[in-house]
Structure formats: C-alpha cells, structure tokens
Design a protein around this motif. Structure first.
Motif, short mmCIF file in Angstrom:
data_model
loop_
_atom_site.label_atom_id
_atom_site.label_comp_id
_atom_site.label_asym_id
_atom_site.label_seq_id
_atom_site.Cartn_x
_atom_site.Cartn_y
_atom_site.Cartn_z
N SER A 98 0.48 -1.04 -0.13
CA SER A 98 -0.08 0.25 -0.17
C SER A 98 0.73 1.49 -0.42
N ALA A 99 2.28 0.67 0.66
CA ALA A 99 2.62 2.18 1.45
C ALA A 99 3.37 2.58 -0.34
N HIS A 100 4.13 1.48 -1.52
CA HIS A 100 4.53 1.49 -2.35
C HIS A 100 3.26 1.62 -3.70
N GLU A 101 2.40 1.36 -3.62
CA GLU A 101 1.00 2.08 -4.46
C GLU A 101 1.08 3.63 -4.07
N GLU A 102 0.70 4.32 -3.05
CA GLU A 102 0.94 6.04 -2.66
C GLU A 102 1.82 6.39 -2.45
N GLY A 103 3.38 5.88 -2.92
CA GLY A 103 4.03 6.56 -3.32
C GLY A 103 5.05 6.62 -2.57
N THR A 104 4.60 6.50 -1.44
CA THR A 104 5.78 6.39 -0.50
C THR A 104 6.82 5.54 0.43
N LEU A 105 6.67 4.63 -1.10
CA LEU A 105 8.24 3.97 -1.13
C LEU A 105 8.40 4.13 -2.59
N ASP A 106 9.54 4.40 -2.81
CA ASP A 106 9.52 3.49 -4.21
C ASP A 106 10.01 2.24 -4.00
N ASP A 107 10.43 1.52 -5.90
CA ASP A 107 10.85 0.49 -5.36
C ASP A 107 11.77 -0.40 -4.32
N GLU A 108 12.39 0.42 -4.64
CA GLU A 108 14.07 0.41 -3.69
C GLU A 108 13.38 -0.63 -2.05
N GLU A 109 12.77 1.13 -1.91
CA GLU A 109 12.46 0.73 -0.41
C GLU A 109 11.70 0.06 -0.26
N ALA A 110 10.75 -0.42 -1.05
CA ALA A 110 9.51 -1.81 -0.93
C ALA A 110 10.75 -2.96 -0.57
N MET A 111 11.14 -3.42 -1.57
CA MET A 111 12.18 -4.58 -1.65
C MET A 111 11.99 -4.84 -0.45
N ASP A 112 13.31 -3.30 0.10
CA ASP A 112 14.01 -3.59 1.30
C ASP A 112 13.64 -4.00 2.72
N GLU A 113 12.00 -3.11 2.58
CA GLU A 113 11.21 -3.16 3.67
C GLU A 113 10.49 -5.06 3.10
N LEU A 114 10.31 -5.79 2.79
CA LEU A 114 9.83 -6.75 2.31
C LEU A 114 11.16 -7.83 2.18
N ALA A 115 12.62 -7.45 2.17
CA ALA A 115 12.87 -8.65 2.20
C ALA A 115 13.39 -8.55 3.57
N GLU A 116 13.44 -7.33 4.74
CA GLU A 116 13.13 -7.20 5.96
C GLU A 116 12.33 -8.03 7.19
N ILE A 117 11.22 -7.73 6.36
CA ILE A 117 9.76 -8.72 6.58
C ILE A 117 9.94 -10.47 6.91
N ARG A 118 10.62 -10.88 5.20
CA ARG A 118 11.19 -12.44 5.10
C ARG A 118 11.87 -12.24 5.86
N GLU A 119 12.61 -12.10 5.81
CA GLU A 119 14.19 -12.33 6.86
C GLU A 119 13.61 -12.86 8.53
#
Length: 191
Positions: free
Chosen positions: A53-74
C-alpha cells in the motif's frame, strides 16, 4: 520522507507470536490453536500488504519497498528455534505459506501483475506442476496468482478442497491471508 525502521514489522512482534505459541499447548485439531496460527500468518501478511500500500501510494519507491519486504521476510522465515517438534512443524507450515506471500509481493513490486489469466487458472497450473514434481514451476504459478490478487482480483479459496495437501495447498493458504490483508489490512493484536 522515508518510513522509520521497523514501521511495518519487527523481530519483536514476530517473537511475541512465537513466544505465545510456545506457551500454548497447540493441537492442530483445536479451533483455538488453528486460530492462533492463522493470526500469526495473517499478521505477517498484513505487514506485507501495508508495504504494498505504501508503495502504491508512492511513500516507498521500488527499492525501499523491496528492502522492507526483504526485512519482513528475513524476520518471518528465520529459524524460530522451537524445541517442541510438533510446534516447530506447525510454525514451518505458516512459514511455507508466507513464502508465497513474499514472493508474490516482490514480483508485484518488480514487475506488476501478470498480464493475463485469472488466479484460479494459475493455482490449477501450480497443482498440475506439483503433481509432476515441478516445484519451482508450481511456486511461480502461485506467485502469478498472487500478483493478480494484489492487483484486486479474487480467488475463491474453496479451490483448496480440490487439491491434496502439499506445497501448493500451503502456498494457496498464504494467498488467502494475502487476499484478506490487501482487502482489509486490519491489525491483529498479539495479546
């Protein structure tokens, strides 16, 4: 302005769930135990949905969104260090379900939804691939179904009854949590 660290999910939050599960005498046949495991899974899926949702709204760019997802995944896919074998097995099932959620979210951020088809057709293709022991292909099909779910398409989870228990049924279970999370990302309280 970027989102502060751990705004989407934290190791402490995951550990609180693990601690609570360890304190319970889990019985997979018991509705309360099943609900607790589902809440654990849904809670992580909601965190993923919030990143999307934050990515869709533009709060996170692609790289930031991928970093956040990677952090949660880890955090979520790390070895939980549970000594009781049955409890560890049940947590492993949740982690397996969430693997598909992370992969679908990452694919969605990287490339958007798959161009054509419907979620059910991809899930059926995944089940067919699993039957042929083509597990990478099966996961890829489930991920494609997940990108469509993130994009707003619905999967009727009655389809789970059509498949034998296995990786695809676990991954589709995760997609069920993802679908609920992207439609209504309500926070689940650990306590």
């Amino acid at each position: 302005m970027s989102t502060p660290p751990e705004a989407f999910y934290s190791e402490e939050r995951w550990q609180n769930w693990i601690d609570r599960i360890e304190d319970e005498e889990l019985d997979p046949e018991d509705e309360g135990s099943a609900r607790l495991l589902l809440n654990l899974q849904d809670d992580a899926a909601i965190a993923v949905a919030k990143v999307l949702s934050a990515h869709e709204e533009g709060t996170l760019d692609d790289e930031e969104a991928m970093d956040e997802l990677a952090e949660i995944r880890e955090i979520v896919l790390a070895e939980p260090g549970i000594e009781d074998e049955e409890t560890a097995f049940l947590i492993d099932g949740v982690q397996t379900s969430l693997l598909c959620v992370f992969a679908a979210a990452e694919e969605f951020v990287a490339a958007g939804p798959v161009e054509e088809g419907e979620p059910h057709a991809y899930v059926q293709a995944a089940a067919d691939a699993e039957a042929e022991e083509e597990f990478d292909a099966a996961l890829a099909y489930c991920v494609q179904a997940g990108t469509l779910i993130i994009d707003g398409e619905d999967l009727d989870f009655e389809v789970l009854g059509e498949f034998e228990y296995g990786l695809v049924s676990e991954w589709v279970n995760g997609l069920d949590s993802l679908q609920s999370a992207v439609r209504d990302p309500e926070v689940i309280e650990e306590e």
